[in-house]
Scaffold this motif. Structure first.
Motif, PDB file in Angstrom:
ATOM      1  N   ILE A  50      24.290  15.459  -7.855  1.00  0.00           N
ATOM      2  CA  ILE A  50      24.750  16.261  -8.984  1.00  0.00           C
ATOM      3  C   ILE A  50      25.935  15.554  -9.631  1.00  0.00           C
ATOM      4  CG2 ILE A  50      25.765  18.485  -9.634  1.00  0.00           C
ATOM      5  CD1 ILE A  50      24.346  19.598  -7.087  1.00  0.00           C
ATOM      6  N   GLN A  51      25.929  15.516 -10.968  1.00  0.00           N
ATOM      7  CA  GLN A  51      27.087  14.964 -11.669  1.00  0.00           C
ATOM      8  C   GLN A  51      28.027  16.125 -11.980  1.00  0.00           C
ATOM      9  OE1 GLN A  51      26.259  12.907 -15.336  1.00  0.00           O
ATOM     10  NE2 GLN A  51      28.262  11.952 -15.352  1.00  0.00           N
ATOM     11  N   GLU A  52      29.245  16.035 -11.455  1.00  0.00           N
ATOM     12  CA  GLU A  52      30.239  17.075 -11.718  1.00  0.00           C
ATOM     13  C   GLU A  52      31.620  16.450 -11.839  1.00  0.00           C
ATOM     14  OE1 GLU A  52      30.929  18.795  -7.231  1.00  0.00           O
ATOM     15  OE2 GLU A  52      29.342  19.703  -8.393  1.00  0.00           O
ATOM     16  N   ASN A  53      32.338  16.853 -12.853  1.00  0.00           N
ATOM     17  CA  ASN A  53      33.701  16.354 -13.110  1.00  0.00           C
ATOM     18  C   ASN A  53      33.765  14.834 -13.184  1.00  0.00           C
ATOM     19  OD1 ASN A  53      34.639  19.031 -13.025  1.00  0.00           O
ATOM     20  ND2 ASN A  53      34.860  18.917 -10.805  1.00  0.00           N
ATOM     21  N   GLY A  54      32.751  14.201 -13.787  1.00  0.00           N
ATOM     22  CA  GLY A  54      32.763  12.758 -13.990  1.00  0.00           C
ATOM     23  C   GLY A  54      32.378  11.927 -12.781  1.00  0.00           C
ATOM     24  N   CYS A  55      31.943  12.554 -11.693  1.00  0.00           N
ATOM     25  CA  CYS A  55      31.503  11.777 -10.536  1.00  0.00           C
ATOM     26  C   CYS A  55      30.181  12.345 -10.011  1.00  0.00           C
ATOM     27  CB  CYS A  55      32.571  11.731  -9.442  1.00  0.00           C
ATOM     28  SG  CYS A  55      33.046  13.329  -8.799  1.00  0.00           S
ATOM     29  N   TYR A  56      29.546  11.584  -9.130  1.00  0.00           N
ATOM     30  CA  TYR A  56      28.271  11.981  -8.546  1.00  0.00           C
ATOM     31  C   TYR A  56      28.496  12.475  -7.123  1.00  0.00           C
ATOM     32  CZ  TYR A  56      26.339   9.229 -12.392  1.00  0.00           C
ATOM     33  OH  TYR A  56      26.030   8.742 -13.623  1.00  0.00           O
ATOM     34  N   VAL A  57      27.850  13.566  -6.774  1.00  0.00           N
ATOM     35  CA  VAL A  57      28.005  14.172  -5.453  1.00  0.00           C
ATOM     36  C   VAL A  57      26.625  14.353  -4.830  1.00  0.00           C
ATOM     37  CG1 VAL A  57      28.831  16.200  -4.195  1.00  0.00           C
ATOM     38  CG2 VAL A  57      30.111  15.345  -6.168  1.00  0.00           C
ATOM     39  N   LEU A  58      26.474  13.886  -3.584  1.00  0.00           N
ATOM     40  CA  LEU A  58      25.228  14.041  -2.841  1.00  0.00           C
ATOM     41  C   LEU A  58      25.306  15.294  -1.980  1.00  0.00           C
ATOM     42  CD1 LEU A  58      22.462  12.824  -1.784  1.00  0.00           C
ATOM     43  CD2 LEU A  58      23.817  11.855   0.069  1.00  0.00           C
ATOM     44  N   ARG A  59      24.301  16.154  -2.130  1.00  0.00           N
ATOM     45  CA  ARG A  59      24.180  17.356  -1.299  1.00  0.00           C
ATOM     46  C   ARG A  59      22.861  17.261  -0.545  1.00  0.00           C
ATOM     47  NH1 ARG A  59      28.128  20.761  -2.686  1.00  0.00           N
ATOM     48  NH2 ARG A  59      28.980  20.646  -4.772  1.00  0.00           N
ATOM     49  N   VAL A  60      22.914  17.484   0.759  1.00  0.00           N
ATOM     50  CA  VAL A  60      21.736  17.375   1.613  1.00  0.00           C
ATOM     51  C   VAL A  60      21.453  18.742   2.214  1.00  0.00           C
ATOM     52  CG1 VAL A  60      20.756  16.227   3.648  1.00  0.00           C
ATOM     53  CG2 VAL A  60      22.283  14.966   2.127  1.00  0.00           C
ATOM     54  N   ASP A  61      20.180  19.167   2.182  1.00  0.00           N
ATOM     55  CA  ASP A  61      19.795  20.455   2.769  1.00  0.00           C
ATOM     56  C   ASP A  61      20.216  20.525   4.227  1.00  0.00           C
ATOM     57  OD1 ASP A  61      18.659  21.128   0.356  1.00  0.00           O
ATOM     58  OD2 ASP A  61      16.623  21.363   1.123  1.00  0.00           O
ATOM     59  N   GLY A  62      20.758  21.652   4.633  1.00  0.00           N
ATOM     60  CA  GLY A  62      21.179  21.852   6.009  1.00  0.00           C
ATOM     61  C   GLY A  62      22.635  21.515   6.265  1.00  0.00           C
ATOM     62  N   MET A  63      23.319  20.951   5.256  1.00  0.00           N
ATOM     63  CA  MET A  63      24.735  20.595   5.416  1.00  0.00           C
ATOM     64  C   MET A  63      25.577  21.441   4.456  1.00  0.00           C
ATOM     65  SD  MET A  63      24.836  16.464   5.787  1.00  0.00           S
ATOM     66  CE  MET A  63      26.524  16.451   6.375  1.00  0.00           C
ATOM     67  N   ASN A  64      26.725  21.910   4.944  1.00  0.00           N
ATOM     68  CA  ASN A  64      27.653  22.648   4.087  1.00  0.00           C
ATOM     69  C   ASN A  64      28.571  21.711   3.322  1.00  0.00           C
ATOM     70  OD1 ASN A  64      26.696  25.129   4.965  1.00  0.00           O
ATOM     71  ND2 ASN A  64      28.055  25.123   6.730  1.00  0.00           N
ATOM     72  N   ASP A  65      28.620  20.448   3.757  1.00  0.00           N
ATOM     73  CA  ASP A  65      29.506  19.451   3.178  1.00  0.00           C
ATOM     74  C   ASP A  65      28.738  18.592   2.170  1.00  0.00           C
ATOM     75  OD1 ASP A  65      31.889  18.168   2.859  1.00  0.00           O
ATOM     76  OD2 ASP A  65      31.945  17.277   4.855  1.00  0.00           O
ATOM     77  N   ALA A  66      29.431  17.953   1.274  1.00  0.00           N
ATOM     78  CA  ALA A  66      28.845  17.018   0.306  1.00  0.00           C
ATOM     79  C   ALA A  66      29.726  15.785   0.268  1.00  0.00           C
ATOM     80  CB  ALA A  66      28.774  17.662  -1.074  1.00  0.00           C
ATOM     81  N   VAL A  67      29.215  14.710  -0.347  1.00  0.00           N
ATOM     82  CA  VAL A  67      29.972  13.464  -0.388  1.00  0.00           C
ATOM     83  C   VAL A  67      29.815  12.806  -1.760  1.00  0.00           C
ATOM     84  CG1 VAL A  67      28.153  11.927   0.494  1.00  0.00           C
ATOM     85  CG2 VAL A  67      30.546  11.397   0.968  1.00  0.00           C
ATOM     86  N   GLU A  68      30.877  12.156  -2.225  1.00  0.00           N
ATOM     87  CA  GLU A  68      30.829  11.426  -3.491  1.00  0.00           C
ATOM     88  C   GLU A  68      30.032  10.140  -3.296  1.00  0.00           C
ATOM     89  OE1 GLU A  68      33.723   9.396  -6.835  1.00  0.00           O
ATOM     90  OE2 GLU A  68      34.614  10.742  -5.353  1.00  0.00           O
ATOM     91  N   VAL A  69      29.156   9.826  -4.270  1.00  0.00           N
ATOM     92  CA  VAL A  69      28.329   8.624  -4.212  1.00  0.00           C
ATOM     93  C   VAL A  69      28.351   7.891  -5.559  1.00  0.00           C
ATOM     94  CG1 VAL A  69      26.753   9.474  -2.419  1.00  0.00           C
ATOM     95  CG2 VAL A  69      26.245   9.969  -4.804  1.00  0.00           C
ATOM     96  N   HIS A  70      27.935   6.613  -5.515  1.00  0.00           N
ATOM     97  CA  HIS A  70      27.745   5.794  -6.718  1.00  0.00           C
ATOM     98  C   HIS A  70      26.342   5.218  -6.662  1.00  0.00           C
ATOM     99  CE1 HIS A  70      31.938   5.941  -7.794  1.00  0.00           C
ATOM    100  NE2 HIS A  70      32.332   5.339  -6.695  1.00  0.00           N
ATOM    101  N   PRO A  71      25.731   4.912  -7.826  1.00  0.00           N
ATOM    102  CA  PRO A  71      24.424   4.224  -7.783  1.00  0.00           C
ATOM    103  C   PRO A  71      24.564   2.894  -7.039  1.00  0.00           C
ATOM    104  CG  PRO A  71      24.888   5.025  -9.990  1.00  0.00           C
ATOM    105  CD  PRO A  71      26.157   5.205  -9.192  1.00  0.00           C
TER     106      PRO A  71
END
Length: 72
Positions: A50-71
């Motif tokens: 998901i692109q939010e606030n100018g950065c990309y965030v990876l969300r994985v099913d089953g996890m409450n946490d997310a992480v910033e990613v780049h292509p």
């Protein structure tokens, strides 16, 4: 805004470091952009970027946490 969604290829073992690559079926790859360690094992989990606030965030099913990613 959803940029990528689908299943991650193979075994997913959570977030590790900035060398961690997440590959979606279809070939799109994303590299972890921040140091965040959170172990979670899943085989071919559904995920989205998901692109939010100018950065990309990876969300994985089953996890409450997310992480910033780049292509990758």
């Amino acid at each position: 805004m959803v940029v990528a969604e689908g299943q991650l290829k193979g075994s997913f073992k959570g977030f590790k470091n900035r060398d961690t690559i997440f590959e979606f079926y279809g070939g799109r790859k994303w590299r972890q952009a921040e140091y965040k360690y959170h172990y979670h094992y899943a085989y071919m989990p559904r995920a989205n970027v998901i692109q939010e606030n100018g950065c990309y965030v990876l969300r994985v099913d089953g996890m409450n946490d997310a992480v910033e990613v780049h292509p990758a």
